[in-house]
Design an enzyme around this catalytic site. Structure first.
Site, short mmCIF file in Angstrom:
data_model
loop_
_atom_site.label_atom_id
_atom_site.label_comp_id
_atom_site.label_asym_id
_atom_site.label_seq_id
_atom_site.Cartn_x
_atom_site.Cartn_y
_atom_site.Cartn_z
N LYS A 63 0.82 -1.22 0.00
CA LYS A 63 0.00 0.00 0.00
C LYS A 63 0.85 1.27 0.00
O LYS A 63 2.05 1.23 0.28
CB LYS A 63 -0.93 -0.04 1.22
CG LYS A 63 -1.97 -1.18 1.15
CD LYS A 63 -2.93 -1.12 2.32
CE LYS A 63 -4.00 -2.20 2.23
NZ LYS A 63 -4.99 -2.07 3.34
N TYR A 117 -12.60 -1.45 -3.46
CA TYR A 117 -13.10 -1.61 -2.09
C TYR A 117 -14.61 -1.44 -1.99
O TYR A 117 -15.13 -1.14 -0.90
CB TYR A 117 -12.37 -0.64 -1.15
CG TYR A 117 -10.97 -1.08 -0.80
CD1 TYR A 117 -10.75 -2.17 0.04
CD2 TYR A 117 -9.86 -0.40 -1.29
CE1 TYR A 117 -9.47 -2.58 0.37
CE2 TYR A 117 -8.56 -0.80 -0.95
CZ TYR A 117 -8.38 -1.89 -0.13
OH TYR A 117 -7.11 -2.30 0.21
N ASN A 131 -2.14 0.34 6.63
CA ASN A 131 -1.61 -0.89 7.24
C ASN A 131 -0.70 -1.69 6.32
O ASN A 131 -0.63 -2.91 6.42
CB ASN A 131 -2.75 -1.73 7.83
CG ASN A 131 -3.74 -2.17 6.79
OD1 ASN A 131 -3.60 -1.83 5.62
ND2 ASN A 131 -4.72 -2.95 7.19
N HIS A 160 -2.17 -5.39 1.52
CA HIS A 160 -3.46 -6.05 1.33
C HIS A 160 -3.25 -7.53 1.09
O HIS A 160 -2.27 -7.92 0.45
CB HIS A 160 -4.17 -5.44 0.11
CG HIS A 160 -5.38 -6.21 -0.33
ND1 HIS A 160 -6.60 -6.06 0.28
CD2 HIS A 160 -5.55 -7.17 -1.29
CE1 HIS A 160 -7.48 -6.88 -0.30
NE2 HIS A 160 -6.86 -7.57 -1.25
N GLU A 209 -9.73 -10.03 -7.68
CA GLU A 209 -8.77 -8.94 -7.47
C GLU A 209 -7.59 -9.03 -8.43
O GLU A 209 -7.11 -8.01 -8.94
CB GLU A 209 -8.30 -8.96 -6.01
CG GLU A 209 -9.43 -8.56 -5.05
CD GLU A 209 -9.12 -8.78 -3.58
OE1 GLU A 209 -10.00 -8.49 -2.75
OE2 GLU A 209 -8.00 -9.24 -3.25
P1 IDP Z 1 -8.16 -6.56 5.76
O1 IDP Z 1 -7.34 -5.67 4.84
O2 IDP Z 1 -7.34 -7.06 6.91
O3 IDP Z 1 -8.86 -7.67 5.03
P2 IDP Z 1 -10.74 -5.23 5.90
O4 IDP Z 1 -11.68 -5.29 7.07
O5 IDP Z 1 -11.08 -5.97 4.66
O6 IDP Z 1 -9.29 -5.65 6.44
O7 IDP Z 1 -10.57 -3.67 5.56
C1 IDP Z 1 -9.97 -3.27 4.33
C2 IDP Z 1 -9.00 -2.14 4.62
O8 IDP Z 1 -9.73 -1.01 5.11
C3 IDP Z 1 -7.96 -2.41 5.71
O9 IDP Z 1 -6.85 -3.13 5.26
C4 IDP Z 1 -7.60 -1.01 6.15
O10 IDP Z 1 -6.71 -0.38 5.21
C5 IDP Z 1 -8.95 -0.31 6.08
N1 IDP Z 1 -9.64 -0.34 7.38
C6 IDP Z 1 -10.22 -1.42 7.99
N2 IDP Z 1 -10.78 -1.09 9.16
C7 IDP Z 1 -10.54 0.24 9.32
C8 IDP Z 1 -10.88 1.18 10.35
O11 IDP Z 1 -11.50 0.86 11.37
N3 IDP Z 1 -10.46 2.48 10.15
C9 IDP Z 1 -9.79 2.87 9.03
N4 IDP Z 1 -9.46 2.02 8.05
C10 IDP Z 1 -9.81 0.73 8.17
MG MG Z 2 -10.31 -7.57 3.56
#
Ligand code: IDP
Ligand code: MG
Length: 140
Positions: A11, A51, A114, A117, A128
């Protein structure tokens, strides 16, 4: 049965912070083979589309803005049980909750930015991968 391919993006925060090489190294050391890779960027429209499942979540706008804020690395990876094995390598969504040694624990600072992905199912991995790569761009 679990499949042998998953999809990843390094990312914008991780690319920006200079972790692209270290993360690729962890991925390869983790036993994954790169079968497609692209240094590219998402427009806000494309990030929103990628997304779309999160459209109703409160962080959707922030996520789309962040994911289109700079270059990313998109890749298709191959390993037995790829989706589950890769989720283990990257760790929990929130880097503070991610296990020691995982990519998110090592390279991410926040739950939004984070670092990486990883697809959550074989079906989504295929969707994807097709979002970024044509069939000819994915090697056997
Ligand atoms: P994942 O990437 O671990 O599968 P997901 O729940 O699918 O997590 O969420 C997609 C992306 O959205 C996350 O990787 C992160 O970048 C962002 N995200 C998830 N939860 C939050 C939040 O509570 N606040 C801000 N961004 C979030
Ligand atoms: Mg996810």
């Amino acid at each position: 049965m679990s499949g042998k391919r998953t999809f990843t993006m390094i990312k914008p925060d991780a690319v920006q912070n200079g972790y692209m090489g270290a993360i690729l190294n962890d991925i390869i050391a983790g036993g994954f083979r790169v079968v497609a890779m692209k240094y590219t960027r998402l427009t806000p429209e494309k990030a929103g589309e990628f997304y779309a499942v999160h459209r109703e979540r409160p962080f959707y706008g922030e996520l789309v803005e962040y994911m289109s804020s700079g270059p990313i690395v998109a890749a298709v990876l191959e390993k037995d049980n790829a989706v589950e094995s890769f989720r283990k390598l990257i760790g929990a969504t929130d880097p503070q909750k991610a296990e020691e040694g995982t990519i998110r624990r090592k390279y991410a600072k926040s739950i939004a930015a984070n670092a990486i992905h990883g697809s959550d199912s074989d079906e989504n991995a295929a969707i994807e991968a097709a979002f970024f790569f044509s069939k000819l761009e994915i090697f056997e």
